[in-house]
Motif scaffolding. Structure first.
Motif, PDB file in Angstrom:
ATOM      1  N   MET A 213       2.757  -1.552   0.372  1.00  0.00           N
ATOM      2  CA  MET A 213       2.164  -2.768   0.394  1.00  0.00           C
ATOM      3  C   MET A 213       2.702  -3.884   1.263  1.00  0.00           C
ATOM      4  O   MET A 213       3.790  -3.725   1.784  1.00  0.00           O
ATOM      5  CB  MET A 213       2.972  -3.143  -0.811  1.00  0.00           C
ATOM      6  N   GLY A 214       1.591  -4.530   1.966  1.00  0.00           N
ATOM      7  CA  GLY A 214       1.846  -5.426   3.039  1.00  0.00           C
ATOM      8  C   GLY A 214       1.862  -5.069   4.121  1.00  0.00           C
ATOM      9  O   GLY A 214       2.363  -5.307   5.120  1.00  0.00           O
ATOM     10  N   LYS A 215       1.674  -3.674   4.219  1.00  0.00           N
ATOM     11  CA  LYS A 215       1.528  -3.008   5.693  1.00  0.00           C
ATOM     12  C   LYS A 215       0.172  -2.363   5.670  1.00  0.00           C
ATOM     13  O   LYS A 215       0.007  -1.150   6.247  1.00  0.00           O
ATOM     14  CB  LYS A 215       2.452  -1.772   5.594  1.00  0.00           C
ATOM     15  N   GLY A 216      -0.800  -2.861   4.940  1.00  0.00           N
ATOM     16  CA  GLY A 216      -2.289  -2.537   5.331  1.00  0.00           C
ATOM     17  C   GLY A 216      -2.720  -1.657   4.213  1.00  0.00           C
ATOM     18  O   GLY A 216      -3.951  -1.298   4.040  1.00  0.00           O
ATOM     19  N   SER A 217      -1.900  -1.154   3.356  1.00  0.00           N
ATOM     20  CA  SER A 217      -2.500  -0.540   2.227  1.00  0.00           C
ATOM     21  C   SER A 217      -3.154  -1.405   1.112  1.00  0.00           C
ATOM     22  O   SER A 217      -2.782  -2.600   0.870  1.00  0.00           O
ATOM     23  CB  SER A 217      -1.434   0.555   1.619  1.00  0.00           C
ATOM     24  N   ILE A 218      -4.291  -0.721   0.299  1.00  0.00           N
ATOM     25  CA  ILE A 218      -5.130  -1.726  -0.655  1.00  0.00           C
ATOM     26  C   ILE A 218      -4.741  -0.867  -2.117  1.00  0.00           C
ATOM     27  O   ILE A 218      -4.868   0.197  -2.050  1.00  0.00           O
ATOM     28  CB  ILE A 218      -6.427  -1.679  -0.220  1.00  0.00           C
ATOM     29  N   LEU A 219      -4.624  -1.614  -3.033  1.00  0.00           N
ATOM     30  CA  LEU A 219      -4.298  -1.388  -4.291  1.00  0.00           C
ATOM     31  C   LEU A 219      -5.888  -1.507  -5.101  1.00  0.00           C
ATOM     32  O   LEU A 219      -6.331  -2.821  -4.962  1.00  0.00           O
ATOM     33  CB  LEU A 219      -3.507  -1.921  -5.275  1.00  0.00           C
TER      34      LEU A 219
ATOM     35  N   CYS B  12       0.222 -13.906  -8.770  1.00  0.00           N
ATOM     36  CA  CYS B  12       1.463 -12.966  -8.608  1.00  0.00           C
ATOM     37  C   CYS B  12       1.248 -12.636  -7.245  1.00  0.00           C
ATOM     38  O   CYS B  12       1.978 -12.711  -6.248  1.00  0.00           O
ATOM     39  CB  CYS B  12       1.808 -11.838  -9.312  1.00  0.00           C
ATOM     40  N   LEU B  13      -0.257 -12.095  -6.739  1.00  0.00           N
ATOM     41  CA  LEU B  13      -0.469 -11.527  -5.456  1.00  0.00           C
ATOM     42  C   LEU B  13      -0.826 -12.669  -4.501  1.00  0.00           C
ATOM     43  O   LEU B  13      -0.187 -12.535  -3.345  1.00  0.00           O
ATOM     44  CB  LEU B  13      -1.978 -11.004  -5.605  1.00  0.00           C
ATOM     45  N   LYS B  14      -1.133 -13.883  -4.948  1.00  0.00           N
ATOM     46  CA  LYS B  14      -1.192 -15.022  -3.948  1.00  0.00           C
ATOM     47  C   LYS B  14       0.309 -15.495  -3.727  1.00  0.00           C
ATOM     48  O   LYS B  14       0.416 -15.851  -2.343  1.00  0.00           O
ATOM     49  CB  LYS B  14      -1.826 -16.112  -4.814  1.00  0.00           C
ATOM     50  N   GLN B  15       1.263 -15.258  -4.422  1.00  0.00           N
ATOM     51  CA  GLN B  15       2.591 -15.734  -4.087  1.00  0.00           C
ATOM     52  C   GLN B  15       3.120 -14.701  -3.230  1.00  0.00           C
ATOM     53  O   GLN B  15       3.975 -15.022  -2.293  1.00  0.00           O
ATOM     54  CB  GLN B  15       3.610 -15.775  -5.464  1.00  0.00           C
ATOM     55  N   MET B  16       2.940 -13.219  -3.491  1.00  0.00           N
ATOM     56  CA  MET B  16       3.546 -12.341  -2.714  1.00  0.00           C
ATOM     57  C   MET B  16       2.891 -12.420  -1.113  1.00  0.00           C
ATOM     58  O   MET B  16       3.596 -12.293  -0.315  1.00  0.00           O
ATOM     59  CB  MET B  16       3.067 -11.024  -3.114  1.00  0.00           C
ATOM     60  N   ASN B  17       1.505 -12.908  -1.322  1.00  0.00           N
ATOM     61  CA  ASN B  17       0.934 -13.176   0.252  1.00  0.00           C
ATOM     62  C   ASN B  17       1.642 -14.002   0.809  1.00  0.00           C
ATOM     63  O   ASN B  17       1.643 -14.153   1.832  1.00  0.00           O
ATOM     64  CB  ASN B  17      -0.472 -13.433  -0.028  1.00  0.00           C
ATOM     65  N   ASP B  18       1.974 -15.359   0.179  1.00  0.00           N
ATOM     66  CA  ASP B  18       2.704 -16.362   0.846  1.00  0.00           C
ATOM     67  C   ASP B  18       3.938 -15.763   1.381  1.00  0.00           C
ATOM     68  O   ASP B  18       4.349 -16.196   2.374  1.00  0.00           O
ATOM     69  CB  ASP B  18       3.083 -17.358  -0.247  1.00  0.00           C
TER      70      ASP B  18
ATOM     71  N   LYS C  76      -0.832  -9.347   5.178  1.00  0.00           N
ATOM     72  CA  LYS C  76      -1.504  -9.761   3.630  1.00  0.00           C
ATOM     73  C   LYS C  76      -1.337  -8.407   2.715  1.00  0.00           C
ATOM     74  O   LYS C  76      -1.402  -7.407   3.085  1.00  0.00           O
ATOM     75  CB  LYS C  76      -2.921 -10.056   3.962  1.00  0.00           C
ATOM     76  N   VAL C  77      -1.185  -8.946   1.435  1.00  0.00           N
ATOM     77  CA  VAL C  77      -1.272  -7.776   0.464  1.00  0.00           C
ATOM     78  C   VAL C  77      -2.562  -8.099  -0.238  1.00  0.00           C
ATOM     79  O   VAL C  77      -3.350  -8.918  -0.570  1.00  0.00           O
ATOM     80  CB  VAL C  77      -0.111  -8.355  -0.796  1.00  0.00           C
ATOM     81  N   TYR C  78      -3.033  -6.555  -0.227  1.00  0.00           N
ATOM     82  CA  TYR C  78      -4.591  -6.428  -0.752  1.00  0.00           C
ATOM     83  C   TYR C  78      -4.565  -5.524  -2.261  1.00  0.00           C
ATOM     84  O   TYR C  78      -4.103  -4.697  -2.164  1.00  0.00           O
ATOM     85  CB  TYR C  78      -5.428  -5.899   0.161  1.00  0.00           C
TER      86      TYR C  78
END
Length: 193
Positions: free
Chosen positions: A126-132, A149-155, A164-166
């Motif tokens: 997560m945050g290294k290019g993988s997508i859920l 939560c995803l938006k906050q994790m992206n920040d 970015k987290v996808y």
């Protein structure tokens, strides 16, 4: 040969029409539309990853007949409503799993995908290019909270490592899914609009 993704079809479950405010007057109309949409894009050489809740029960002659008509190599990532007690129904799937990691290509870039019926808070790379890719939450408060939560994790991730987290909900009722299996490209571009 392409990969497609979809979840939460809820075939033969009338309450799903009301619950999701699906644009169908009857289950028969919903089934016709899903079958038409599916077979208009998927070929028998393609793989469709169904991220759970294809139906509520597997002991149903009509369900078995309908799923058998859906083109492609079907991989079921089991959801909470999937009843796989009928061996005939199980045989319609190339594979049945609870979680799966695969690779797919979009715009010439190779992506690692994490496939799960449920949205998960943290996943491999997560945050290294993988997508859920996930389902389960439909248009619910739970999904809105997960997106927040995803938006906050992206920040946080952007500040720490610049990545970015996808995570994308592939529920069939989402506007970018429109009751049709979609490619990774179609999902990513549909969500980003």
């Amino acid at each position: 040969m392409a990969n497609y993704y979809i979840s939460d079809l809820h075939l033969f479950y009338e309450a799903s029409i009301r619950f999701d405010k699906r644009p169908f007057k009857t289950l028969e109309k919903m089934h016709e539309e899903i079958l038409k949409n599916w077979n208009s894009v998927v070929t028998n050489g393609d793989t469709v990853y169904i991220l759970g809740d294809i139906s509520l029960r597997g002991k149903n002659e009509e369900l078995i007949a309908l799923v058998a008509k859906l083109k492609g190599r079907k991989v079921l990532v089991r959801g909470n409503h999937d009843d796989l007690s009928d061996y005939r129904y199980q045989q319609l799937f190339h594979e049945i799993v609870d979680y799966k990691e695969i690779r797919d290509v979009y715009d010439g870039k190779n992506y690692k995908l994490i496939l799960c019926h449920y949205p998960i808070f943290s996943w491999k790379d997560m945050g290294k290019g993988s997508i859920l890719l996930y389902g389960h939450t439909h248009h619910s408060e739970e999904d809105l909270y997960f997106q927040k939560c995803l938006k906050q994790m992206n920040d946080v991730c952007r500040h720490s490592n610049g990545n970015k987290v996808y995570a994308y909900n592939v529920g069939c009722m989402k506007s970018y899914m429109n009751y049709t299996p979609r490619t990774l490209k179609e999902i990513m571009e549909g969500v980003e609009r």
